[in-house]
Design a protein around this motif. Structure first.
Motif, PDB file in Angstrom:
ATOM      1  N   ASP A  57       2.802 -16.564  59.616  1.00 38.28           N
ATOM      2  CA  ASP A  57       1.796 -15.719  58.978  1.00 38.28           C
ATOM      3  C   ASP A  57       2.296 -14.320  58.622  1.00 38.28           C
ATOM      4  OD1 ASP A  57      -0.971 -17.138  60.867  1.00 38.28           O
ATOM      5  OD2 ASP A  57      -0.009 -17.802  59.017  1.00 38.28           O
ATOM      6  N   THR A  59       3.400 -11.848  55.913  1.00 41.22           N
ATOM      7  CA  THR A  59       3.179 -11.827  54.471  1.00 41.22           C
ATOM      8  C   THR A  59       4.011 -10.750  53.784  1.00 41.22           C
ATOM      9  OG1 THR A  59       1.296 -10.327  54.729  1.00 41.22           O
ATOM     10  CG2 THR A  59       0.821 -12.691  54.701  1.00 41.22           C
ATOM     11  N   SER A  72      -2.887 -16.543  51.852  1.00 42.01           N
ATOM     12  CA  SER A  72      -3.231 -17.144  53.134  1.00 42.01           C
ATOM     13  C   SER A  72      -2.726 -18.586  53.135  1.00 42.01           C
ATOM     14  CB  SER A  72      -4.739 -17.093  53.378  1.00 42.01           C
ATOM     15  OG  SER A  72      -5.436 -17.805  52.369  1.00 42.01           O
TER      16      SER A  72
END
Length: 122
Positions: A57, A59, A72
């Motif tokens: 996760d 980014t 996402s």
């Protein structure tokens, strides 16, 4: 063969929103999708990174979309999403989904979707 299928492109007015989706299929047992992301290519320009997300996760965004786009994922479904808001004419491009897949004995391999057109125009 890993296949990426995108959806969600279209025509939207400046200031509007769109949500892109991409799902990877065809991975082998033991494969790991280490990262997925979105790139785009406007007419006459080189393909550029828009946003990426790792399996953990983390980014990353190109500066021009920070604060407007949100990436996402759903690791269980091998899917990645791009929520785009406050769209501008300069966001017009073909958007490509990308996946980096680790396979034992082969290392990391890159896969691309077929692209989905996003047009921002009044």
């Amino acid at each position: 063969q890993v296949e990426l299928v995108e959806s969600g492109g279209g025509l939207v007015r400046p200031g509007g929103s769109l949500r892109l989706s991409c799902t990877a299929s065809g991975t082998f047992a033991g494969d790991s999708i280490t990262a997925m992301g979105w790139y785009r290519q406007a007419p006459g320009k080189q393909r550029e990174l828009v946003a990426t997300i790792t399996s953990g996760d983390h980014t990353n965004y190109v500066d021009s979309v920070k604060g407007r786009f949100t990436i996402s994922n759903d690791n269980a479904k091998n899917s990645v999403f791009l929520q785009m808001a406050s769209l501008k004419a300069e966001d017009t491009a073909v958007y490509y989904c990308h996946a980096s897949v680790f396979r034992w004995g082969f290392g990391n391999m890159d896969y691309w979707g077929q692209g989905t057109q996003v047009t921002v125009s009044s």
